[in-house]
Design a protein around this motif. Sequence first.
Motif, PDB file in Angstrom:
ATOM      1  N   GLU A 194      21.330  -2.887  -2.161  1.00 50.24           N
ATOM      2  CA  GLU A 194      21.588  -1.734  -3.024  1.00 50.24           C
ATOM      3  C   GLU A 194      20.520  -1.637  -4.098  1.00 50.24           C
ATOM      4  O   GLU A 194      20.072  -2.653  -4.639  1.00 50.24           O
ATOM      5  CB  GLU A 194      22.961  -1.850  -3.694  1.00 50.24           C
ATOM      6  N   PHE A 195      20.144  -0.405  -4.413  1.00 50.14           N
ATOM      7  CA  PHE A 195      19.231  -0.115  -5.502  1.00 50.14           C
ATOM      8  C   PHE A 195      19.939   0.826  -6.474  1.00 50.14           C
ATOM      9  O   PHE A 195      20.300   1.946  -6.104  1.00 50.14           O
ATOM     10  CB  PHE A 195      17.940   0.535  -4.988  1.00 50.14           C
ATOM     11  N   ARG A 196      20.120   0.372  -7.686  1.00 48.01           N
ATOM     12  CA  ARG A 196      20.772   1.201  -8.697  1.00 48.01           C
ATOM     13  C   ARG A 196      19.824   2.295  -9.163  1.00 48.01           C
ATOM     14  O   ARG A 196      18.621   2.074  -9.321  1.00 48.01           O
ATOM     15  CB  ARG A 196      21.226   0.353  -9.879  1.00 48.01           C
ATOM     16  N   VAL A 197      20.370   3.472  -9.400  1.00 53.39           N
ATOM     17  CA  VAL A 197      19.614   4.612  -9.899  1.00 53.39           C
ATOM     18  C   VAL A 197      20.296   5.127 -11.159  1.00 53.39           C
ATOM     19  O   VAL A 197      21.445   4.775 -11.459  1.00 53.39           O
ATOM     20  CB  VAL A 197      19.507   5.726  -8.839  1.00 53.39           C
ATOM     21  N   ARG A 198      19.572   5.981 -11.872  1.00 52.21           N
ATOM     22  CA  ARG A 198      20.054   6.422 -13.183  1.00 52.21           C
ATOM     23  C   ARG A 198      21.241   7.369 -13.068  1.00 52.21           C
ATOM     24  O   ARG A 198      22.240   7.215 -13.781  1.00 52.21           O
ATOM     25  CB  ARG A 198      18.915   7.089 -13.943  1.00 52.21           C
ATOM     26  N   ASP A 199      21.171   8.343 -12.175  1.00 49.81           N
ATOM     27  CA  ASP A 199      22.246   9.331 -12.057  1.00 49.81           C
ATOM     28  C   ASP A 199      22.298   9.836 -10.627  1.00 49.81           C
ATOM     29  O   ASP A 199      21.631   9.303  -9.730  1.00 49.81           O
ATOM     30  CB  ASP A 199      22.044  10.483 -13.057  1.00 49.81           C
ATOM     31  N   GLU A 200      23.085  10.895 -10.411  1.00 48.74           N
ATOM     32  CA  GLU A 200      23.275  11.411  -9.057  1.00 48.74           C
ATOM     33  C   GLU A 200      22.020  12.050  -8.478  1.00 48.74           C
ATOM     34  O   GLU A 200      21.950  12.291  -7.265  1.00 48.74           O
ATOM     35  CB  GLU A 200      24.430  12.417  -9.031  1.00 48.74           C
ATOM     36  N   ARG A 201      21.038  12.344  -9.298  1.00 50.26           N
ATOM     37  CA  ARG A 201      19.813  12.934  -8.764  1.00 50.26           C
ATOM     38  C   ARG A 201      19.048  11.959  -7.867  1.00 50.26           C
ATOM     39  O   ARG A 201      18.236  12.380  -7.039  1.00 50.26           O
ATOM     40  CB  ARG A 201      18.906  13.382  -9.911  1.00 50.26           C
ATOM     41  N   GLY A 202      19.270  10.690  -8.026  1.00 47.85           N
ATOM     42  CA  GLY A 202      18.560   9.701  -7.226  1.00 47.85           C
ATOM     43  C   GLY A 202      19.233   9.343  -5.923  1.00 47.85           C
ATOM     44  O   GLY A 202      18.766   8.443  -5.221  1.00 47.85           O
ATOM     45  N   LEU A 203      20.332  10.025  -5.579  1.00 41.70           N
ATOM     46  CA  LEU A 203      21.058   9.718  -4.343  1.00 41.70           C
ATOM     47  C   LEU A 203      20.454  10.509  -3.193  1.00 41.70           C
ATOM     48  O   LEU A 203      20.536  11.742  -3.158  1.00 41.70           O
ATOM     49  CB  LEU A 203      22.542  10.057  -4.506  1.00 41.70           C
ATOM     50  N   LEU A 204      19.859   9.816  -2.240  1.00 48.75           N
ATOM     51  CA  LEU A 204      19.322  10.458  -1.042  1.00 48.75           C
ATOM     52  C   LEU A 204      20.430  10.643  -0.016  1.00 48.75           C
ATOM     53  O   LEU A 204      21.489  10.005  -0.083  1.00 48.75           O
ATOM     54  CB  LEU A 204      18.190   9.619  -0.444  1.00 48.75           C
ATOM     55  N   GLY A 205      20.173  11.509   0.967  1.00 48.16           N
ATOM     56  CA  GLY A 205      21.156  11.751   2.002  1.00 48.16           C
ATOM     57  C   GLY A 205      21.323  10.549   2.914  1.00 48.16           C
ATOM     58  O   GLY A 205      20.363   9.827   3.225  1.00 48.16           O
ATOM     59  N   VAL A 206      22.550  10.320   3.364  1.00 43.54           N
ATOM     60  CA  VAL A 206      22.837   9.199   4.262  1.00 43.54           C
ATOM     61  C   VAL A 206      22.130   9.440   5.597  1.00 43.54           C
ATOM     62  O   VAL A 206      22.229  10.509   6.187  1.00 43.54           O
ATOM     63  CB  VAL A 206      24.348   9.046   4.464  1.00 43.54           C
ATOM     64  N   GLY A 207      21.401   8.431   6.049  1.00 45.21           N
ATOM     65  CA  GLY A 207      20.676   8.522   7.299  1.00 45.21           C
ATOM     66  C   GLY A 207      19.214   8.883   7.150  1.00 45.21           C
ATOM     67  O   GLY A 207      18.486   8.869   8.160  1.00 45.21           O
ATOM     68  N   GLU A 208      18.747   9.203   5.956  1.00 44.33           N
ATOM     69  CA  GLU A 208      17.346   9.576   5.774  1.00 44.33           C
ATOM     70  C   GLU A 208      16.441   8.350   5.906  1.00 44.33           C
ATOM     71  O   GLU A 208      16.786   7.250   5.472  1.00 44.33           O
ATOM     72  CB  GLU A 208      17.144  10.234   4.409  1.00 44.33           C
ATOM     73  N   ILE A 209      15.306   8.558   6.513  1.00 41.03           N
ATOM     74  CA  ILE A 209      14.313   7.505   6.703  1.00 41.03           C
ATOM     75  C   ILE A 209      13.344   7.534   5.521  1.00 41.03           C
ATOM     76  O   ILE A 209      12.867   8.598   5.117  1.00 41.03           O
ATOM     77  CB  ILE A 209      13.553   7.685   8.020  1.00 41.03           C
ATOM     78  N   ILE A 210      13.040   6.372   4.983  1.00 39.42           N
ATOM     79  CA  ILE A 210      12.095   6.248   3.874  1.00 39.42           C
ATOM     80  C   ILE A 210      10.842   5.569   4.402  1.00 39.42           C
ATOM     81  O   ILE A 210      10.890   4.424   4.870  1.00 39.42           O
ATOM     82  CB  ILE A 210      12.699   5.436   2.711  1.00 39.42           C
ATOM     83  N   ASN A 211       9.734   6.271   4.339  1.00 40.32           N
ATOM     84  CA  ASN A 211       8.464   5.742   4.813  1.00 40.32           C
ATOM     85  C   ASN A 211       7.654   5.172   3.656  1.00 40.32           C
ATOM     86  O   ASN A 211       8.076   5.193   2.492  1.00 40.32           O
ATOM     87  CB  ASN A 211       7.665   6.847   5.522  1.00 40.32           C
ATOM     88  N   ALA A 212       6.475   4.676   4.003  1.00 40.32           N
ATOM     89  CA  ALA A 212       5.624   4.079   2.982  1.00 40.32           C
ATOM     90  C   ALA A 212       5.097   5.105   1.992  1.00 40.32           C
ATOM     91  O   ALA A 212       4.766   4.747   0.854  1.00 40.32           O
ATOM     92  CB  ALA A 212       4.453   3.336   3.634  1.00 40.32           C
TER      93      ALA A 212
END
Length: 298
Positions: free
Chosen positions: A153-171
């Motif tokens: 888990e990576f904590r974020v400041r607020d709801e703006r940092g929540l990505l969609g479930v299933g999204e791929i994060i590349n380099a």
Amino acid sequence: MPPRILLDLPQLCRLCRPSPCLTNNIQRAFGIKSLNPPKPNRFNVSPGLPVLKSTQQDALERKIKADTLPLRTGVLAIKKGMTAIFDQDSGKRTPCTVLQLDRVQVVSHKTRDKHGYFAVQVGSGWRHPRRLTKALLGHFAVNGISSKRHVHEFRVRDERGLLGVGEIINANWFQEGQYVDARSNTRGMGFAGVIKRHGFHGQDRSHGVSLTHRSLGSAGPSQGGGSRVYPGKKMAGNMGNIQNKLQNLKVLKVDAPNGILVVKGSVSGPKGCLVKIQDAIKKPWPEGTLRQPGSSTV
């Protein structure tokens, strides 16, 4: 027998009655007087200061410390090793660490209403379903995610940092020139003595010392100190294999097709260890088209 002094009642009342000037200066103190009374401070008397509230929501906001949490989620990477980059103009050699992202995907979210804080759960790699527990398999199945080897888990400041479930994060989630923080476990050394583990200088090589030159010596005081060993005493034991955080590592190269991320300097841990990378909290983001939290393109 001493002589008697006779005073009439009106004269006695005039002697016992305090004067008006003394009556105004009398101050009565109740309770115990403080040895360190509060002193006026120019920082806590301005009229524009916010009121310190005592609700559960306000206590949570003070605990979160929004200024110390990144806006975006981090990623999981594998340390592949170290190399160096040479500048052709100046000939300067810059040591760097190569990190590789392996199928990093958003698994789930943590929200303040349901869990008490905002966080993004990220998984990386792949593991055979037979090697996972049923609870973890159900967690992946509900969110429609393949089984992952690493989950964090990576904590974020607020709801703006929540990505969609299933999204791929590349380099290319990071940009060349920005700074990141890397957390990983250090290399394990096994059982080590106090000289190697804590830097003790050892005992004398003479004056009656025999066969205990590298030993600890006395571990605790006698009767005056409780005849016990204090908690946290530096002693021999397991060395290494603890989490270490390196801050303000500069991103030198980004290879999105291969999932390669090259950062300046060294990162704790052996080759093949898991490294958690997130935006640096002590450095500003670089100027440019850095992706904002909540964007669908990663």
